[in-house]
Design a protein around this motif. Structure first.
Motif, mmCIF file in Angstrom:
data_model
loop_
_atom_site.group_PDB
_atom_site.id
_atom_site.type_symbol
_atom_site.label_atom_id
_atom_site.label_comp_id
_atom_site.label_asym_id
_atom_site.label_seq_id
_atom_site.Cartn_x
_atom_site.Cartn_y
_atom_site.Cartn_z
ATOM 1 N N THR A 763 0.828 -1.205 0.000
ATOM 2 C CA THR A 763 0.000 0.000 0.000
ATOM 3 C C THR A 763 0.861 1.253 0.000
ATOM 4 N N GLN A 764 1.973 1.223 0.741
ATOM 5 C CA GLN A 764 2.893 2.363 0.745
ATOM 6 C C GLN A 764 3.466 2.606 -0.649
ATOM 7 N N PHE A 765 3.867 1.535 -1.332
ATOM 8 C CA PHE A 765 4.414 1.677 -2.688
ATOM 9 C C PHE A 765 3.377 2.317 -3.614
ATOM 10 N N ALA A 766 2.127 1.867 -3.490
ATOM 11 C CA ALA A 766 1.064 2.420 -4.333
ATOM 12 C C ALA A 766 0.883 3.911 -4.048
ATOM 13 N N GLN A 767 0.988 4.296 -2.791
ATOM 14 C CA GLN A 767 0.868 5.712 -2.443
ATOM 15 C C GLN A 767 1.993 6.531 -3.053
ATOM 16 N N TYR A 768 3.226 5.992 -2.993
ATOM 17 C CA TYR A 768 4.361 6.695 -3.608
ATOM 18 C C TYR A 768 4.106 6.931 -5.096
ATOM 19 N N LEU A 769 3.744 5.871 -5.807
ATOM 20 C CA LEU A 769 3.616 5.970 -7.263
ATOM 21 C C LEU A 769 2.400 6.792 -7.664
ATOM 22 N N TYR A 770 1.374 6.788 -6.835
ATOM 23 C CA TYR A 770 0.219 7.641 -7.089
ATOM 24 C C TYR A 770 0.614 9.113 -6.961
ATOM 25 N N GLU A 771 1.385 9.428 -5.922
ATOM 26 C CA GLU A 771 1.861 10.807 -5.737
ATOM 27 C C GLU A 771 2.782 11.226 -6.879
ATOM 28 N N MET A 772 3.505 10.258 -7.457
ATOM 29 C CA MET A 772 4.421 10.557 -8.560
ATOM 30 C C MET A 772 3.725 10.490 -9.925
ATOM 31 N N LYS A 773 2.396 10.198 -9.912
ATOM 32 C CA LYS A 773 1.536 10.180 -11.103
ATOM 33 C C LYS A 773 1.735 8.962 -11.991
ATOM 34 N N PHE A 774 2.375 7.916 -11.487
ATOM 35 C CA PHE A 774 2.519 6.697 -12.276
ATOM 36 C C PHE A 774 1.330 5.753 -12.094
ATOM 37 N N LEU A 775 0.464 6.032 -11.131
ATOM 38 C CA LEU A 775 -0.758 5.258 -10.917
ATOM 39 C C LEU A 775 -1.931 6.220 -10.814
ATOM 40 N N ASP A 776 -3.111 5.706 -11.183
ATOM 41 C CA ASP A 776 -4.323 6.527 -11.111
ATOM 42 C C ASP A 776 -4.875 6.640 -9.699
ATOM 43 N N ASN A 777 -4.525 5.694 -8.838
ATOM 44 C CA ASN A 777 -4.973 5.752 -7.445
ATOM 45 C C ASN A 777 -3.976 4.999 -6.582
ATOM 46 N N ASP A 778 -4.209 5.000 -5.262
ATOM 47 C CA ASP A 778 -3.239 4.387 -4.340
ATOM 48 C C ASP A 778 -3.674 3.000 -3.884
ATOM 49 N N ASN A 779 -4.470 2.315 -4.707
ATOM 50 C CA ASN A 779 -4.927 0.960 -4.381
ATOM 51 C C ASN A 779 -4.064 -0.065 -5.117
ATOM 52 N N PRO A 780 -3.239 -0.861 -4.401
ATOM 53 C CA PRO A 780 -2.387 -1.842 -5.096
ATOM 54 C C PRO A 780 -3.177 -2.951 -5.788
ATOM 55 N N GLY A 781 -4.462 -3.087 -5.431
ATOM 56 C CA GLY A 781 -5.303 -4.107 -6.074
ATOM 57 C C GLY A 781 -6.103 -3.580 -7.235
ATOM 58 N N ASP A 782 -5.855 -2.335 -7.665
ATOM 59 C CA ASP A 782 -6.613 -1.743 -8.765
ATOM 60 C C ASP A 782 -6.540 -2.610 -10.016
ATOM 61 N N ARG A 783 -7.693 -2.840 -10.630
ATOM 62 C CA ARG A 783 -7.772 -3.754 -11.774
ATOM 63 C C ARG A 783 -6.913 -3.285 -12.941
ATOM 64 N N ASN A 784 -6.980 -1.999 -13.265
ATOM 65 C CA ASN A 784 -6.234 -1.500 -14.415
ATOM 66 C C ASN A 784 -4.730 -1.571 -14.194
ATOM 67 N N ALA A 785 -4.300 -1.416 -12.942
ATOM 68 C CA ALA A 785 -2.859 -1.469 -12.637
ATOM 69 C C ALA A 785 -2.362 -2.902 -12.538
ATOM 70 N N ASN A 786 -3.258 -3.878 -12.707
ATOM 71 C CA ASN A 786 -2.877 -5.294 -12.607
ATOM 72 C C ASN A 786 -3.354 -6.106 -13.810
ATOM 73 N N ARG A 787 -3.541 -5.447 -14.929
ATOM 74 C CA ARG A 787 -4.060 -6.149 -16.105
ATOM 75 C C ARG A 787 -3.106 -7.247 -16.584
ATOM 76 N N ASN A 788 -1.795 -7.136 -16.258
ATOM 77 C CA ASN A 788 -0.820 -8.144 -16.692
ATOM 78 C C ASN A 788 -0.200 -8.907 -15.526
ATOM 79 N N SER A 789 -0.875 -8.875 -14.371
ATOM 80 C CA SER A 789 -0.294 -9.528 -13.184
ATOM 81 C C SER A 789 -0.315 -11.046 -13.266
ATOM 82 N N ASN A 790 -0.998 -11.599 -14.258
ATOM 83 C CA ASN A 790 -1.017 -13.060 -14.405
ATOM 84 C C ASN A 790 0.077 -13.555 -15.341
ATOM 85 N N ASN A 791 0.943 -12.659 -15.818
ATOM 86 C CA ASN A 791 1.981 -13.043 -16.772
ATOM 87 C C ASN A 791 3.311 -13.225 -16.047
#
Length: 967
Positions: A763-791
């Motif tokens: 969750t901390q990592f997600a907050q960092y990247l959200y603040e840096m604008k690399f993520l749309d939100n600070d939820n590490p389980g966000d569907r769009n941020a995990n579209r390739n997590s099964n690869n």
């Protein structure tokens, strides 16, 4: 069972058919005599003759490849065509992103970056310098502006507080502290000098009182509006607990005149007339935006004797600031009497010592503990002399001889005193008496509980794994029922809410037992501790510069550490300290611990030097109190260049700029940035958290094989410790939602507390990247941020991108596991804790690894088997050359070459360029990837290429090397 990250799968039918056809063609040519006579058999015409020679050339190439031991890289035709189509379609998009590059000055070098807020900040960093920044900062207005109205308000508030009963009661306690007797002397020194060194014994009150003395004095002098004090602590729990204590002494809640700030957690104070307690890392963050520290009037650095890298860094940096900020006051506070070193570093600044106030503490040593408990160590076995391990045998023998040279005269001395029986002497002679024994500690705890009066027991152990094992041993023994005992583990990586529990005093009929690392040595005070058990060991990370190897091994504490541990007892009444080493061993201890900067890698330090615009790394590091080895600096600079965090001129790159803003090792920082780009953050965050902290696996005695099988199960046949880490955390989070996380952890030999922390770190990592604008939100389980997590191939590629150039080549398989090779070390082995230790059918000959450490051999820790395409798209030093109609890919820092077709090489080169262009664009224009555009198409092309199964790539089947065999 469904798997979120997928599985290895079966051999592709297309590749199977292709291999079968090639084998039939080759056997046909051989049967007709072609391979022996090199002439076509009679009866062939036209195209048939051409096909014969084509197949013959293929066979020659394969024989040459087998002889040279060079793997062959082939792209499946449909994948190659699709990639070509994507590259052709994306040309206009790529030309829009990047113009031709210039290699002149920084502004021109990055002219292709579109004007943006990022570009302005980035160019400001790489073109600036600390002197200019300080001058600019000092010329700007400070938040601490004189305001007579605020001065009056703060003064009246302070006067009103002084007549409150809560404040009066707290003041009675404060008046008894030794620090209070030095109040006027301390304030006079601070008034007359810019820098003051304060040393104080345990319990003197310096940590809680000095900042209050200054604040109260400034409030009474009508300077409240221009007073803001920051006090650093080396640990999170110290910052919070001290802030809470000081707020209580001021009869107020946190957030008024007292607050704290740690990583991603804070209760801020008012802007003026206040004290902020924070970690040293937070003060460094302040200095990035406020280099002259204009928003503070006083800087107090506490516990500087610990010599952490961050505190040494700040001490050096402050020396540059104080000539420009003549109004800034610096107080250096140390718990031990080595204040002369700090005074000398600050041009012989004045020192003051505060005596301690503790009740008497009776000390016992190993000889006493053995007499009390009648404990027996396991008999030391004589090592067998193998020629292969002769060097290690000699080292062990030397260590044993050194031990006997110390202990034998000491035993003779003890005999004359006639205090101990023969049992004690026999045990002291045993070399195992110098090893950590959890069994002895448990027996000593039982002795104290049965024979001694009430009072909490504080046990010091080297590391978290030791804490976990002792905790489990005590709980499993049945001797510590919860209605009589409460046991708390304590280490720096625990969630702060769990750390706070140790301060609660239990009911009178319950004894509190705390099992801690060195975190409990300083700053925090557990008031009810009466008994201290000091194992005498601490875990110190060291960096072997000569061999470029990191170690983290238990070693003897320093005398300063031992003194601090003893001082934890005797806070509320007379105490006892049990040292689990003999008195003669204590005489060999160093006076103080070695500064952290001399025993760690320096990548993070160098990134901080760059982000603070302090110039060349070597020049700045030469000015610290104890400069690190020049070779250590060079090794860290080389790694940062390999990671593309620094350029050839030692300037930050755009990627380095972002990595410097992440409170992570730059390798794991690179992983989480790539994870955001490729939309697979959950598994990568889990891996990065585990590598940043530690993995959650433990291996109980007697159940090693069972534990290894469970870890192997979690790796899902992927030949990867990193996949096992990610899968362990994923299943834990699922089990936790279902309410059976404890059962899951027991079944898979995992630490619940560690997994809980790793989950929070995601969750901390997600907050960092959200603040840096690399993520749309600070939820590490966000569907769009995990579209390739099964690869899984993509996950491996991102891990390799972060760990490069940590690559080893597997040379052979033995009964003791895989033997690999690295350019720096030659022969290396996978560590027994790795899922790859006993593997044989590796799908590729390459392993990436997190660390390597030397013990009986050089072992690779946290390894993952990676394919050639992964290596191609994560390593920067790839060269492709033509040779006899083929293309040779080389320079992975190894002697191995990889053979491919020319058209494949062209596709690889163009796709590499596209990836690098896109990476640089996204790094310089932080935003999430638009998967519906050419951005997404380029990334999908790369994902498809690296996901091509190893069995489909035409690796040789060399019988001498098991790793070429496929399933």
């Amino acid at each position: 069972m469904s798997r979120r990250y997928g599985s290895r799968g079966m051999l592709n039918s297309f590749a199977t058919q292709r291999n079968r056809e090639e084998q039939q063609t080759q056997s046909s040519a051989s049967g007709q005599g072609g391979s022996s006579s090199r002439r076509p058999p009679p009866g062939l015409k036209g195209k048939e003759i051409g096909l014969f020679y084509k197949n013959l050339n293929k066979e020659k190439l394969k024989q040459r490849e087998k002889k040279n031991n060079s793997p062959v890289f082939r792209l499946l035709p449909h994948i190659e065509e699709r990639i070509k189509t994507i590259l052709n379609n994306s040309k206009s998009f790529r030309s829009f992103i990047f113009d031709e590059r210039s290699n002149s000055e920084h502004d021109d070098k990055y002219h292709h970056i579109h004007d943006s807020q990022f570009k302005r900040k980035f160019l400001e960093i790489i073109n600036g310098d600390i002197e200019h920044n300080l001058a600019k900062a000092i010329s700007m207005e400070s938040e601490l502006q004189r305001n007579s109205d605020i001065d009056k308000i703060l003064l009246n508030e302070f006067k009103d507080k002084q007549i409150q009963s809560d404040y009066q009661n707290m003041l009675k306690f404060r008046l008894k502290l030794p620090a209070y007797h030095k109040k006027s002397e301390i304030l006079q020194l601070v008034k007359d000098n810019q820098v003051v060194v304060i040393s104080g014994e345990t319990g003197c009150g310096k940590t809680t009182q000095v900042a209050q003395f200054i604040l109260d004095d400034q409030l009474e002098a009508g300077n409240g509006s221009i007073t803001r004090i920051v006090c650093t602590q080396p640990r999170r729990i110290s910052a919070i607990s001290v802030a809470e204590r000081v707020a209580a002494e001021r009869a107020e809640k946190l957030g008024k005149s007292v607050g704290y700030q740690i990583r991603l957690e804070k209760i801020p104070t008012r802007e003026q007339g206040s004290i902020l307690f924070c970690t040293t890392g937070i003060l460094l963050q302040f200095m990035k935006t406020d280099p002259a520290l204009k928003n503070f009037s006083h800087i107090i650095l506490d516990e500087i004797h610990e010599r952490t890298t961050e505190s040494d860094f700040i001490i050096t940096l402050l020396k540059k600031i104080i000539p420009k900020r003549t109004d800034l006051k610096i107080l250096l506070m140390s718990a031990t009497l080595n204040s002369e070193r700090f005074s000398k570093y600050y041009n012989e600044c004045p020192m003051i010592h505060i005596p301690g106030f503790t009740y008497p503490v009776q000390e016992f040593y190993l000889e006493d503990v053995l007499s009390f408990t009648q404990f027996k160590f396991p008999e030391a076995s004589e090592p067998t002399v193998y020629r292969k391990y002769l060097k290690r045998y000699k080292e062990q023998q030397h260590k044993k001889d050194e031990f006997l040279d110390i202990i034998q005269p000491y035993i003779r001395q003890l005999r004359t005193e006639m205090k101990y029986g023969e049992h004690v002497f026999n045990q002291l002679r045993n070399p195992n008496s110098e090893n950590l024994s959890l069994e002895l500690i448990e027996k000593l705890v039982r002795y104290i509980c049965n024979k001694k009066g009430p009072g909490a027991i504080l046990i010091f152990l080297p590391g978290m794994m030791d804490i976990s094992q002792l905790n489990r041993m005590m709980l499993d023994s049945g001797c510590y029922p919860p209605n009589k005992y409460i046991i708390y583990p304590l280490h720096s990586r625990m969630p702060t809410i769990d750390q706070k529990l140790i301060f609660k005093e239990p009911p009178n009929d319950i004894r509190k037992i705390i099992i801690a690392t060195s975190i409990a040595e300083t700053s925090i005070t557990i008031e009810d501790v009466v008994y201290v058990i000091d194992c005498g060991k601490t875990k110190l990370g060291r960096f072997d510069v000569k061999n470029n190897i990191q170690t983290l091994e238990p070693e003897w504490v320093s005398l300063a550490n031992a003194k601090q541990r003893r001082g934890r007892a005797g806070r509320v009444k007379s105490g006892e300290c049990y040292h689990l080493y003999c008195k003669v061993r204590e005489m060999t201890f160093d006076q103080y611990p070695l500064p952290e900067m001399l025993r760690t890698r320096l990548e993070e330090v160098i990134l901080q030097i760059k982000i603070l615009q302090l110039g060349k790394a070597k020049e700045f590091l030469a000015s610290v109190m104890d400069p690190p080895d020049l070779k250590a600096i060079d090794l860290s600079l080389d790694l940062l260049r390999t990671l593309n965090a620094l350029d050839k001129e030692e300037h930050l790159t755009p990627l380095g700029y972002h990595l410097a803003h992440l409170p992570l090792d730059p390798r794991t920082g690179k992983m989480i940035l790539w994870a955001a780009l490729f939309s697979c953050i959950e598994p990568i965050f889990a891996i990065a958290a585990s590598l940043t902290f530690k993995d959650a696996f433990y291996c109980p005695l007697g159940k090693e094989e069972e534990a290894n099988k469970k870890k192997l199960e979690l790796s899902m046949g992927e030949y990867s410790d990193h996949i096992a880490l990610a899968e362990a955390l994923r299943r834990f989070e699922v089990a936790r939602r279902r309410g059976n996380a404890g059962q899951f952890c027991r079944e898979y030999f995992l630490s619940f507390n560690t997994l809980k922390l790793l989950s929070e770190m995601k969750t901390q990592f997600a907050q960092y990247l959200y603040e840096m604008k690399f993520l749309d939100n600070d939820n590490p389980g966000d569907r769009n941020a995990n579209r390739n997590s099964n690869n899984i191939a993509l996950i491996k590629a991102i891990v390799c991108a972060g760990l490069y150039p940590n690559i080893a080549v597997i040379r052979r398989i033995t009964k003791n596991g895989a033997v690999g090779w690295t350019p720096e070390d030659g022969s290396v082995r996978t560590h027994p804790s790795s899922v790859n230790c006993k593997a044989s059918n590796f799908p590729s000959q390459y392993l990436t690894y997190f660390t390597k450490k030397r013990s009986t051999a050089i072992y690779l820790h946290d390894t993952t088997c990676i394919s050639i395409p992964i290596l191609l798209f994560t390593g920067p030093n790839i060269l492709i050359r033509r040779e006899k109609g083929k293309c040779i890919i080389s320079n992975f820092n190894f002697s191995e070459n990889i053979i491919c077709e020319p058209q494949t090489a062209e596709v690889i080169q163009e796709l590499q360029y596209a990836l690098n262009s896109l990476l640089e664009y996204k790094i310089t224009h932080p935003a999430t990837v638009l998967w519906s555009t050419f951005e997404g198409q380029i990334l999908n092309a790369i994902i498809e290429l690296i996901s091509q199964k190893d069995q489909e790539m035409g690796y040789n089947n060399d019988e001498d090397f098991t790793y070429y065999n496929s399933d």
